[in-house]
Design an enzyme around this catalytic site. Sequence first.
Site, short mmCIF file in Angstrom:
data_model
loop_
_atom_site.label_atom_id
_atom_site.label_comp_id
_atom_site.label_asym_id
_atom_site.label_seq_id
_atom_site.Cartn_x
_atom_site.Cartn_y
_atom_site.Cartn_z
N HIS A 63 -44.52 -68.33 -7.30
CA HIS A 63 -44.13 -66.94 -7.05
C HIS A 63 -42.63 -66.82 -6.85
CE1 HIS A 63 -45.06 -63.02 -4.58
NE2 HIS A 63 -44.01 -62.89 -5.36
N HIS A 65 -38.89 -64.40 -8.30
CA HIS A 65 -38.34 -63.25 -9.01
C HIS A 65 -37.00 -63.65 -9.60
CE1 HIS A 65 -41.43 -60.57 -7.31
NE2 HIS A 65 -41.32 -61.35 -6.25
N ASN A 97 -42.07 -58.12 -12.42
CA ASN A 97 -41.40 -56.87 -12.01
C ASN A 97 -39.89 -56.88 -12.27
OD1 ASN A 97 -40.89 -58.67 -9.93
ND2 ASN A 97 -40.93 -57.11 -8.33
N ASP A 155 -47.17 -57.73 -9.01
CA ASP A 155 -46.52 -58.05 -7.73
C ASP A 155 -45.35 -57.13 -7.41
OD1 ASP A 155 -45.91 -59.50 -5.36
OD2 ASP A 155 -44.20 -60.32 -6.41
N ASN A 282 -41.01 -57.62 2.06
CA ASN A 282 -42.34 -57.02 1.84
C ASN A 282 -43.32 -58.09 1.39
OD1 ASN A 282 -41.07 -54.56 2.20
ND2 ASN A 282 -41.14 -53.97 0.05
N ASP A 309 -41.68 -66.85 -2.93
CA ASP A 309 -41.41 -65.41 -3.10
C ASP A 309 -39.88 -65.19 -3.12
OD1 ASP A 309 -41.61 -62.72 -3.49
OD2 ASP A 309 -42.53 -62.25 -1.56
ZN LIG Z 1 -45.27 -59.43 -3.51
#
Ligand SMILES: [Zn+2]
Length: 439
Positions: A63, A65, A97, A155, A282, A309
Site C-alpha cells: 500500500h 501512493h 488514486n 483507496d 486518514n 500507506d
Molecule cells: Zn486508505
Amino acid sequence: MRDLLLRGVRLIDPSLGLDLASCDLLLSDGVVAGIGSSLRPSAGAAVVERAGTVVTPAFLDVHCHLREPGQPWKERVANATAAAAAGGFGAISAMANLQPPVDSVPRLLQVVAKNRSWGRVPILQFAACTAGLRGQEPVEVEALVAAGAAGISDDGRNAMDQTTLSELLVRADSLEIPLAVHPEDERVLAMANEWAGSDPTAWSLRPAEAEEAAVASILRAVRETASKSLHIQHLTTASSVALVRGAKQEGLAVTAEVTPHHLTLDGFLRDPDQDDRPLTCNPPLRTRADRVALWEALLDGTIDAVASDHAPHEVPSDPLQKRAPGFSGIQCVLSVLLTDQAASAHLPRLIEALTVGPRRVMRRPGATLPEPGLVEGRPAHLTWFDPAASWSPATTNWLSVGANTPFWRRELPGQILATFSRGRAAYINRGLGEEIGLE
Ligand SMILES: [Zn+2]
C-alpha cells in the site's frame, strides 16, 4: 558488481520457517550462491563480518501512493522507489488514486510505462474499482487486469454500496486479484462533517464508528459471496480488529493490514517545525488502547501485513494553508516498528508481516516477483539490516520528495544495509558501500 560474502548473519526466512542465529551467505552475480557455515569467498569477493545483522527475503509493501504522473511536486516514482529500497522493500504496490485516477486501460498503460522506466524496484499497480473512485460505475476489471493491473482499489474513498462491492468481489475472485478497501463508511463520515464541503478525503472528523461500520459491511459482502479476494486496508481500532478476528475464526478468507504509524502513535500530533500545526492522516491516529489491540492482532495473525500507506505531500509554507492528510514513510517502516519496546522480541513475526503476509494479500504476485524464499541458485531478492544501528530522517538521507513525516529528526532504531531486488542491488547503505567498495 563484486561478489559479497556476509559472515555470521542471522537469517530469518518465514517462507521456509527458518530462523538461523548465525550463518554465512554468498551472493554472486546477483544470485544466492551459498548459504551455510564457514563458506569460502569467491575470487575478489567483498567479505563483511557484521555480527547481529539480519538477512531476510526482501520486504513487499502492499500500500503506497506514488503521485506520478499527475502530481510530481508531491512525489516522483524514482524518489518513492529509491526510498522503498532504502526501507528494505524489493517491490511495492501502488494505489490508483492518482490525478486523474487509474480507472481505464489507456490511463493504466500510461502509468505502468512510467513505473517501469522510473522505478528502482518493481511496482505492482492497482487500478480503481469504480470510475473516478466515486463508487458508482465499476471499471472494466478484466481488461485492466489483462493490461497489467495487479489488483483493484478505490483507496482514499469508500463510496461503493454493498451490491457493487459484491459484484466486484465475484469478478476479482475469477481473476485471482486482491480487491482492497479503505474502511471508512462515507455515510457515517458525512453525518459527522455536516458542513465540511464535498471532498470526503478532506473531512477532518473521522470517528471510529465510520471504520467499524465499513468493516462490518465489507465482511457481510465477503460472507455473501464467499470471496477470497478481499483485503482490508489500514485497520486502526480495537473494535474493527475484533470483527476481523471473528471473521477469520468463522473461516472467511479476508486479509488485513496495519500501518507503522497506527501501531506506534496515538492521540493528536502537532508539528513543532511548522508552528505546531496538526499532523493528520486518514484514517486518524486513535487511542493507546487501540494501539495495544493492533499489536495483539498483528502478533496473533489477525492482521496479515504491515503496509506503509506512504502518502507523500508538500508541506505548505503558508501557515494558514491546511496540510493534506497522510505521512511519507516507506523509508522508515522497519525503524518505526522497532521503536516499540516489544518489537525485537517478535522480530520473526514482524518479518513475516513484511514478506509472507503481503504476498498472501497480493494473491499471485509470482509473475512479477521471484519465488519466495532464500534458496541457493535463486536470484538475490533480500533485505539486510542492522537492528542495533540507528539513524534520523533528515534532508541529507531522506529520499522521498514528501518530508511530511512525524518522525522527522527523531532518532530511530534499525538501519537497512542493503536491499536486493530480483538479483540487482536496489540499495546499498552509503557507509557500507564505501567500506567494501560497492556502489
Ligand atoms: Zn486508505
